[in-house]
Motif scaffolding. Structure first.
Motif, PDB file in Angstrom:
ATOM      1  N   SER A  50      27.291 -25.932  44.359  1.00 46.27           N
ATOM      2  CA  SER A  50      27.481 -26.833  43.232  1.00 46.27           C
ATOM      3  C   SER A  50      28.827 -26.576  42.594  1.00 46.27           C
ATOM      4  O   SER A  50      29.434 -25.502  42.779  1.00 46.27           O
ATOM      5  N   ILE A  51      29.284 -27.556  41.822  1.00 44.51           N
ATOM      6  CA  ILE A  51      30.559 -27.451  41.134  1.00 44.51           C
ATOM      7  C   ILE A  51      30.511 -28.364  39.916  1.00 44.51           C
ATOM      8  O   ILE A  51      29.825 -29.390  39.940  1.00 44.51           O
ATOM      9  N   THR A  52      31.210 -27.986  38.864  1.00 47.78           N
ATOM     10  CA  THR A  52      31.313 -28.870  37.710  1.00 47.78           C
ATOM     11  C   THR A  52      32.568 -29.713  37.826  1.00 47.78           C
ATOM     12  O   THR A  52      33.539 -29.308  38.472  1.00 47.78           O
ATOM     13  N   GLY A  58      33.223 -23.101  42.753  1.00 41.97           N
ATOM     14  CA  GLY A  58      31.848 -23.488  42.944  1.00 41.97           C
ATOM     15  C   GLY A  58      30.914 -22.310  43.034  1.00 41.97           C
ATOM     16  O   GLY A  58      31.345 -21.147  43.033  1.00 41.97           O
ATOM     17  N   THR A  59      29.636 -22.607  43.087  1.00 37.14           N
ATOM     18  CA  THR A  59      28.618 -21.597  43.331  1.00 37.14           C
ATOM     19  C   THR A  59      27.948 -21.931  44.653  1.00 37.14           C
ATOM     20  O   THR A  59      27.835 -23.115  45.020  1.00 37.14           O
ATOM     21  N   ILE A  70      32.971 -26.027  48.457  1.00 32.01           N
ATOM     22  CA  ILE A  70      32.775 -27.250  47.688  1.00 32.01           C
ATOM     23  C   ILE A  70      34.037 -27.522  46.886  1.00 32.01           C
ATOM     24  O   ILE A  70      34.670 -26.592  46.362  1.00 32.01           O
ATOM     25  N   SER A  71      34.418 -28.778  46.816  1.00 28.54           N
ATOM     26  CA  SER A  71      35.600 -29.152  46.039  1.00 28.54           C
ATOM     27  C   SER A  71      35.388 -30.542  45.462  1.00 28.54           C
ATOM     28  O   SER A  71      34.397 -31.212  45.785  1.00 28.54           O
ATOM     29  N   LEU A  81      32.124 -31.241  50.683  1.00 27.43           N
ATOM     30  CA  LEU A  81      31.568 -29.978  51.172  1.00 27.43           C
ATOM     31  C   LEU A  81      32.189 -29.720  52.539  1.00 27.43           C
ATOM     32  O   LEU A  81      31.849 -30.395  53.516  1.00 27.43           O
ATOM     33  N   GLN A  82      33.128 -28.802  52.574  1.00 28.20           N
ATOM     34  CA  GLN A  82      33.744 -28.395  53.835  1.00 28.20           C
ATOM     35  C   GLN A  82      32.863 -27.331  54.469  1.00 28.20           C
ATOM     36  O   GLN A  82      32.617 -26.285  53.853  1.00 28.20           O
ATOM     37  N   MET A  83      32.401 -27.606  55.662  1.00 28.86           N
ATOM     38  CA  MET A  83      31.484 -26.700  56.340  1.00 28.86           C
ATOM     39  C   MET A  83      32.166 -26.170  57.602  1.00 28.86           C
ATOM     40  O   MET A  83      32.453 -26.949  58.521  1.00 28.86           O
TER      41      MET A  83
END
Length: 118
Positions: A50-52, A58-59, A70-71, A81-83
């Motif tokens: 997650s990210i604000t 992120g967390t 996450i960005s 979401l880069q995986m």
């Protein structure tokens, strides 16, 4: 209401990479935090990251830490979401979700399938 549309899923070999996108529209001003979750058949929905919209970092769930990133792009109201270093156990339907500063995730996308072959 906030509408969320995911894209970027697909089939990839183990060790490969994918980037998921989640485009938000509607009352995006009510959205404070964006999250990625995943679900596989027979399992509970699992938090991924997650990210604000205002924060920089992120967390992450322990299972993806160091492999997923996450960005966000505030100008495009889009979260990514880069995986990397994908594993077969990452196979799932991935959902993005939106919530306010408090409470549960309220708005959800339709999901995008990620399949990692061994």
């Amino acid at each position: 209401q906030v509408q969320l549309v995911e894209s970027g899923g697909g089939l990839v070999q183990a060790g490969g990479s994918l980037r998921l996108s989640c485009a938000a529209s509607g009352r995006t001003a009510s959205s404070y935090r964006m999250g990625w979750f995943r679900r596989t058949p027979g399992k509970e929905r699992e938090f991924v990251a997650s990210i604000t919209w205002t924060g920089g970092s992120g967390t992450y769930a322990d299972s993806v830490k160091g492999r997923f990133t996450i960005s966000k792009d505030n100008a495009k109201n889009t979260v990514y979401l880069q995986m990397d270093s994908l594993k077969p156990e990452d196979t799932a339907v991935y959902y993005c979700a939106s919530k306010g500063a408090t409470g549960a995730y309220v708005y959800w996308g339709q999901g995008t399938q990620v399949t990692v072959s061994s």
